[in-house]
Design a protein around this motif. Structure first.
Motif, short mmCIF file in Angstrom:
data_model
loop_
_atom_site.label_atom_id
_atom_site.label_comp_id
_atom_site.label_asym_id
_atom_site.label_seq_id
_atom_site.Cartn_x
_atom_site.Cartn_y
_atom_site.Cartn_z
N GLY A 221 42.65 35.63 44.39
CA GLY A 221 41.36 35.83 43.74
C GLY A 221 41.23 37.21 43.12
O GLY A 221 40.77 37.35 41.98
N VAL A 222 41.64 38.23 43.86
CA VAL A 222 41.58 39.60 43.34
C VAL A 222 42.51 39.76 42.14
O VAL A 222 42.16 40.40 41.14
N ILE A 223 43.69 39.15 42.22
CA ILE A 223 44.63 39.23 41.10
C ILE A 223 44.05 38.56 39.86
O ILE A 223 44.11 39.11 38.75
N PHE A 224 43.47 37.38 40.03
CA PHE A 224 42.88 36.67 38.89
C PHE A 224 41.73 37.47 38.27
O PHE A 224 41.60 37.53 37.05
N ILE A 225 40.90 38.07 39.12
CA ILE A 225 39.79 38.88 38.60
C ILE A 225 40.32 40.09 37.84
O ILE A 225 39.83 40.42 36.75
N SER B 283 38.81 41.27 34.05
CA SER B 283 38.52 42.70 34.03
C SER B 283 38.92 43.30 32.70
O SER B 283 40.00 43.00 32.17
N SER B 284 38.06 44.15 32.19
CA SER B 284 38.37 44.80 30.91
C SER B 284 39.42 45.90 31.07
O SER B 284 39.98 46.37 30.08
N PHE C 61 36.09 28.57 36.23
CA PHE C 61 37.51 28.21 36.36
C PHE C 61 38.24 29.08 37.37
O PHE C 61 39.08 28.57 38.13
N LEU C 62 37.97 30.37 37.41
CA LEU C 62 38.71 31.26 38.31
C LEU C 62 38.48 30.94 39.79
O LEU C 62 39.45 30.85 40.55
N PRO C 63 37.24 30.77 40.27
CA PRO C 63 37.08 30.39 41.67
C PRO C 63 37.68 29.02 41.98
O PRO C 63 38.26 28.81 43.06
N VAL C 64 37.58 28.08 41.05
CA VAL C 64 38.18 26.75 41.26
C VAL C 64 39.69 26.87 41.35
O VAL C 64 40.33 26.29 42.24
N LEU C 65 40.29 27.63 40.45
CA LEU C 65 41.74 27.80 40.45
C LEU C 65 42.22 28.52 41.70
O LEU C 65 43.27 28.17 42.27
N THR C 66 41.46 29.50 42.17
CA THR C 66 41.84 30.25 43.37
C THR C 66 41.94 29.33 44.58
O THR C 66 42.91 29.40 45.35
N GLU D 137 33.73 32.33 47.88
CA GLU D 137 32.33 32.45 47.48
C GLU D 137 31.83 33.88 47.62
O GLU D 137 31.03 34.34 46.80
N THR D 138 32.30 34.58 48.65
CA THR D 138 31.91 35.98 48.80
C THR D 138 32.57 36.85 47.74
O THR D 138 31.94 37.75 47.17
N LEU D 139 33.84 36.57 47.45
CA LEU D 139 34.58 37.36 46.47
C LEU D 139 33.99 37.21 45.07
O LEU D 139 33.85 38.20 44.34
N PHE D 140 33.63 35.99 44.69
CA PHE D 140 33.10 35.74 43.35
C PHE D 140 31.56 35.73 43.32
O PHE D 140 30.98 35.43 42.28
#
Length: 350
Positions: free
Chosen positions: A184-188, A193-194, A218-223, A294-297
């Motif tokens: 999740g952190v990697i995807f974010i 991230s800009s 999509f990112l939380p679903v993919l994670t 859910e906490t991460l996103f």
């Protein structure tokens, strides 16, 4: 089958009662009650003030009586206080007439889940709202995770030891070995991230609570899907490998049946029996395992509600979340057992 379901339902009810009592007993230990009193009052409350608060709110009753009241199998408590009356079946301090008009029984059996001391709202409505949000997340996760996992597992298991098998097996192990908080952190960092420059997804998961789009969901679903698919894919691969070495598959090959027909008409149905059970067991994991995601996103679903209830010592809310979790686990196990019997004709219910 009817007798089997009836017996399993009885065992489910007994198991649910035991598990919920354990949770109820743990949450109603005196240190937790003392923390609750100080949270609702102030942290400098004296021991006498804490005891008075707990007494006026029915927390110092015997644990079995409190559990029966929480279930709705025993009459709710009532107390006379300085400015009126308090009781389990009323909210706040009320007059004698309002207390007399209140129901005698109010618990889980009556559909009364209690009152949240943190959110200042009915627990039932809070749980229903957050459960619906997590249900939406689970729905899209399953749509992405299950077909991908089955496809990877079947392709890897068709020819054991091949390059395809090794590559897909390595991919499956890598996804399972990578926790959600890492991926999740990697995807974010990479896609949202800009700082990296690849800000492909500009929406936030918080906005997806009202309006889910590809950008914000999509990112939380993919994670979650990547972490769960590896286990299903490995189980499918193992089952497919076993089926492809069975005697009836060898007979089909000797008769000249084409390899695609062998896979689609003979091997696939039997190979999917074991993964079905694994897929059903993903529901409890998805319900409670999405806490990190859910906490991460910052997606305020059922997992987020669990964190809030536990962190703020919201006893009624924590109990309701536990009940829902127990019910989901038991029901999915029952559906898994019934489905396994239908999928595998060799299984008979004695």
């Amino acid at each position: 089958m009817g007798l089997f379901i009836l017996r399993r339902t009885g065992m489910m009810i007994l198991t649910a009662l035991c598990l919920t009592f354990v949770v109820f007993f743990m949450t109603n230990l005196y240190p937790n009650l003392e923390k609750l009193a100080k949270t609702q009052g102030n942290f400098r409350m004296s021991d006498e003030a804490v005891a008075s608060y707990l007494e006026n709110n029915g927390y110092l009753q015997p644990v079995f009586l409190k559990y029966a009241q929480w279930l709705g199998a025993a009459p709710g408590w009532t107390r006379e206080v300085n400015d009126g009356y308090r009781g389990r079946c009323v909210r706040g301090t009320v007059s004698q007439e309002e207390l007399a008009a209140a129901p005698t029984f109010c618990g889980i059996l009556q559909g009364d889940w209690g009152y949240s001391t943190v959110f200042k709202d009915d627990v039932g409505s809070l749980v229903a709202t957050r459960l619906g949000l997590t249900g939406k997340l689970m729905f899209f996760v399953l749509i992405l995770m299950v077909p991908m996992a089955l496809l990877v597992g079947v392709l890897a298991g068709m020819k054991e030891g091949s390059v395809t098998d090794r590559s897909l097996s390595t991919f499956s192990i890598a996804t399972t070995a990578t926790p959600e908080y890492v991926s999740g952190v990697i995807f974010i960092a990479v896609f949202a991230s800009s700082a990296v420059g690849l800000r492909w997804f500009k929406g936030t998961a918080t906005a997806a609570m009202e309006n889910a789009t590809f950008d914000n969901f999509f990112l939380p679903v993919l994670t979650i899907a990547l972490y769960g698919m590896g286990y299903i894919a490995r189980m499918t691969r193992a089952s497919m490998t076993e089926v492809m070495t069975a005697q009836y598959i060898r007979t089909a090959r000797l008769k000249g049946v084409s390899f695609p027909n062998i896979v689609m008409k003979h091997a696939l149905r039997n190979a999917l029996i074991a993964p079905f059970t694994v897929i059903m067991l993903q529901f409890p994991w998805l319900l409670n395992g999405v806490v990190i995601v859910e906490t991460l996103f910052n997606y305020k679903g059922f997992g987020w509600l669990l964190v809030q209830a536990a962190g703020n010592n919201d006893i009624e809310l924590l109990l309701a979340v536990s009940v829902v979790s127990v019910i989901v686990v038991l029901v999915t196990q029952l559906i898994s057992d019934i489905g396994y019997v239908f999928l595998n004709p060799r299984i008979r219910i004695s």
